[in-house]
Design an enzyme around this catalytic site. Sequence first.
Site, PDB file in Angstrom:
ATOM      1  NE  ARG A  52      -2.469   1.155   3.609  1.00  0.00           N
ATOM      2  CZ  ARG A  52      -3.220   0.973   4.706  1.00  0.00           C
ATOM      3  NH1 ARG A  52      -4.513   0.673   4.579  1.00  0.00           N
ATOM      4  NH2 ARG A  52      -2.698   1.067   5.896  1.00  0.00           N
ATOM      5  NE  ARG A  98      11.934  23.847  -7.148  1.00  0.00           N
ATOM      6  CZ  ARG A  98      12.260  23.257  -8.285  1.00  0.00           C
ATOM      7  NH1 ARG A  98      13.360  23.580  -8.919  1.00  0.00           N
ATOM      8  NH2 ARG A  98      11.475  22.331  -8.800  1.00  0.00           N
ATOM      9  CE  LYS A 149      -2.478   4.478   8.177  1.00  0.00           C
ATOM     10  NZ  LYS A 149      -3.589   5.063   8.908  1.00  0.00           N
ATOM     11  CD  GLU A 182     -12.087   6.277   5.260  1.00  0.00           C
ATOM     12  OE1 GLU A 182     -11.412   5.249   5.464  1.00  0.00           O
ATOM     13  OE2 GLU A 182     -11.632   7.293   4.705  1.00  0.00           O
TER      14      GLU A 182
HETATM   15  C1  LIG Z   1      -9.353   6.938   7.540  1.00  0.00           C
HETATM   16  C2  LIG Z   1      -8.978   5.513   7.799  1.00  0.00           C
HETATM   17  N1  LIG Z   1      -9.715   4.527   7.255  1.00  0.00           N
HETATM   18  C3  LIG Z   1      -9.413   3.232   7.458  1.00  0.00           C
HETATM   19  C4  LIG Z   1      -8.350   2.842   8.254  1.00  0.00           C
HETATM   20  C5  LIG Z   1      -8.036   1.381   8.473  1.00  0.00           C
HETATM   21  O1  LIG Z   1      -6.859   1.018   7.801  1.00  0.00           O
HETATM   22  P1  LIG Z   1      -5.980  -0.257   8.236  1.00  0.00           P
HETATM   23  O2  LIG Z   1      -6.932  -1.416   8.334  1.00  0.00           O
HETATM   24  O3  LIG Z   1      -5.026  -0.429   7.122  1.00  0.00           O
HETATM   25  O4  LIG Z   1      -5.353   0.051   9.536  1.00  0.00           O
HETATM   26  C6  LIG Z   1      -7.556   3.833   8.828  1.00  0.00           C
HETATM   27  C7  LIG Z   1      -6.408   3.458   9.665  1.00  0.00           C
HETATM   28  O5  LIG Z   1      -5.913   4.194  10.458  1.00  0.00           O
HETATM   29  C8  LIG Z   1      -7.868   5.196   8.595  1.00  0.00           C
HETATM   30  O6  LIG Z   1      -7.123   6.177   9.120  1.00  0.00           O
END
Ligand SMILES: Cc1ncc(COP(=O)(O)O)c(C=O)c1O
Length: 287
Positions: A52, A98, A149, A182
């Site tokens: 990722r 810069r 992320k 989410e």
């Molecule tokens: C906005 C958001 N959605 C989903 C997730 C879940 O991701 P993961 O399962 O890879 O930890 C995270 C993890 O911190 C997040 O910040």
Amino acid sequence: LRSPIWLNGKLSEASVAVLHVSERGFLFGDGLMETLRIYDGRPWAMAEHRQRLAAGCAALGIDCPLAEIDTGLATLLSAAGLGEGSARITVTRGQALRRGLLGTPGVSPTLLITAVPGQPYHAEAYQCGFQAVTVSFPRNQHSPIVNLKTLNCLENILGRNEAQVAGADEGIFNNLDGELAEGTVSNLFLVYQEGRLVTPPVACGLLPGIARQNVLELAPEIGLEACEEVIRPGNLGQAGEAFLTNSLMEVMPLVSLDGIKIGSGRPGPVARHLRQAYLNLVHHHVT
Ligand SMILES: Cc1ncc(COP(=O)(O)O)c(C=O)c1O
């Protein structure tokens, strides 16, 4: 070292390590991160986190320092003597040589790896389940960074603050079309009749979570059907239960949204069963 970290090629003490004042991660949030769970001294789902991060770096035109990440993480985990805990990998475009938004070609990325011991969430949280509120502003599912992320956490911070002010544990974003996307730090699952699990597709505007992917793959193994399907606020009434996932919380029951109970309003059997299956999988790989 009392609190070791890995910064740009070497172990350092956290309290004395320094980042350059021209660091673009600091100035612009120009970078990416990964948060990983460490079980028994070993990072869980490292291949998925590397993949990722590499994909995100490719999308942003940052040279992903994968080899240094492997060395740095292994060195840090052994220096820190970490058994149970979590680690964070931060990669930025490096220094701004810069003025202006454009990066300077040839500048090396900055790599910071930190680790903290301990269980990220209390056992009590799993017993009570999380309560969530809907965040007051939408997730833009068309944004080019919504699936990455990134270090641009302000929307998540504002959403998380709204949840805290409301006395809730998590904030849930709807997207521009009013579909559920989410949480501020988590992905969302609903459990419909006969144990049918659904989570919004990535196109709804969310981070393709690694725990989300683990759960999607694990579900059929324990006799559950799992798929990606659009969730609208009106669908919540049909859910027998709900849960959130992320790498640190694993599978966390979600018992209410905006003060309205989901299912019985108590942690459900599917979330409990899935978390157990998740931990069994971890245990199987770690030992
Ligand atoms: C906005 C958001 N959605 C989903 C997730 C879940 O991701 P993961 O399962 O890879 O930890 C995270 C993890 O911190 C997040 O910040």
